[in-house]
Design a protein around this motif. Structure first.
Motif, PDB file in Angstrom:
ATOM      1  N   LYS A   1      -4.107  10.585  -9.420  1.00  0.00           N
ATOM      2  CA  LYS A   1      -5.017   9.750  -9.861  1.00  0.00           C
ATOM      3  C   LYS A   1      -4.689   8.976 -11.120  1.00  0.00           C
ATOM      4  O   LYS A   1      -5.314   8.029 -11.379  1.00  0.00           O
TER       5      LYS A   1
ATOM      6  N   LYS B   1       0.722  -1.103   0.005  1.00  0.00           N
ATOM      7  CA  LYS B   1      -0.030  -0.015  -0.080  1.00  0.00           C
ATOM      8  C   LYS B   1       0.874   1.182  -0.020  1.00  0.00           C
ATOM      9  O   LYS B   1       1.713   1.488   0.698  1.00  0.00           O
TER      10      LYS B   1
ATOM     11  N   ASP C   1      -6.301   6.289  -5.387  1.00  0.00           N
ATOM     12  CA  ASP C   1      -7.838   6.549  -4.962  1.00  0.00           C
ATOM     13  C   ASP C   1      -7.898   7.819  -4.179  1.00  0.00           C
ATOM     14  O   ASP C   1      -7.139   7.969  -3.280  1.00  0.00           O
ATOM     15  N   ASP C   2      -8.702   8.608  -4.372  1.00  0.00           N
ATOM     16  CA  ASP C   2      -8.961   9.725  -3.576  1.00  0.00           C
ATOM     17  C   ASP C   2     -10.086   9.259  -2.549  1.00  0.00           C
ATOM     18  O   ASP C   2     -11.050   9.150  -2.843  1.00  0.00           O
ATOM     19  N   THR C   3      -9.431   9.045  -1.269  1.00  0.00           N
ATOM     20  CA  THR C   3     -10.227   8.623  -0.299  1.00  0.00           C
ATOM     21  C   THR C   3     -10.435   9.478   1.050  1.00  0.00           C
ATOM     22  O   THR C   3     -11.348   9.019   1.990  1.00  0.00           O
ATOM     23  N   GLY C   4     -10.141  10.465   0.930  1.00  0.00           N
ATOM     24  CA  GLY C   4     -10.390  11.331   2.214  1.00  0.00           C
ATOM     25  C   GLY C   4      -9.871  12.853   2.288  1.00  0.00           C
ATOM     26  O   GLY C   4      -8.997  13.289   1.175  1.00  0.00           O
TER      27      GLY C   4
ATOM     28  N   ALA D   1       0.577   5.515  -0.044  1.00  0.00           N
ATOM     29  CA  ALA D   1      -0.385   6.368   0.545  1.00  0.00           C
ATOM     30  C   ALA D   1       0.190   8.087   0.232  1.00  0.00           C
ATOM     31  O   ALA D   1       1.549   7.925   0.048  1.00  0.00           O
TER      32      ALA D   1
END
Length: 141
Positions: free
Chosen positions: A125, A108, A130-133, A110
């Motif tokens: 992107k 992973k 992924d746009d997670t927060g 980040a």
């Protein structure tokens, strides 16, 4: 171009890159920061060099998750000198970050990026992030 692990002698060029990222940094500040970072095995810094000049850098941290049984690598800093942007150097650095993460047994990757850095949102992107927060920070006084 040479892609390599950053060394302590890179501190002046890293200070320039931090300024390009929007964080003006003196050589002395970067030397002190980098010595600590360089001596911590959970950190890893990769640079792209050409003719003795650092064109870009990526700094990462390897950590453990509380919420899952997994490790992760977080990109803390990624910057390419303005005159060398849009030449796939950033992509090359992210690719090498992924390789380092895999070597560490991590699956992973980040990153946090500020709301004002719209170009970086598109960049990540396009590379499968992924746009997670949202990220939040507080200065403790």
């Amino acid at each position: 171009m040479i892609i390599r692990k950053a060394i302590e002698d890179d501190f002046a060029e890293l200070a320039v890159l931090m300024g390009e990222l929007g964080y003006p940094t003196s050589d002395e500040q970067m030397e002190k920061r980098f010595k600590e970072i360089h001596n911590d095995l959970n950190y890893h810094t990769i640079v792209v060099e050409e003719d003795g000049i650092l064109l870009g850098m990526i700094g990462m941290f390897k950590g453990l998750a509380y919420e899952k049984d997994e490790r992760y690598v977080r990109i803390i800093s990624l910057v390419v000198r303005e005159e060398f942007r849009n030449q796939k150097i950033g992509k090359l650095l992210v690719d090498h970050a992924q390789l380092w993460a895999k070597e560490q047994g991590v699956l992973k990757l980040a990153v946090n990026t500020g709301k004002r850095r719209v170009d970086s949102h598109h960049f990540y992107k396009a590379r499968g992030f992924d746009d997670t927060g949202a990220g939040f920070y507080k200065i403790i006084t």
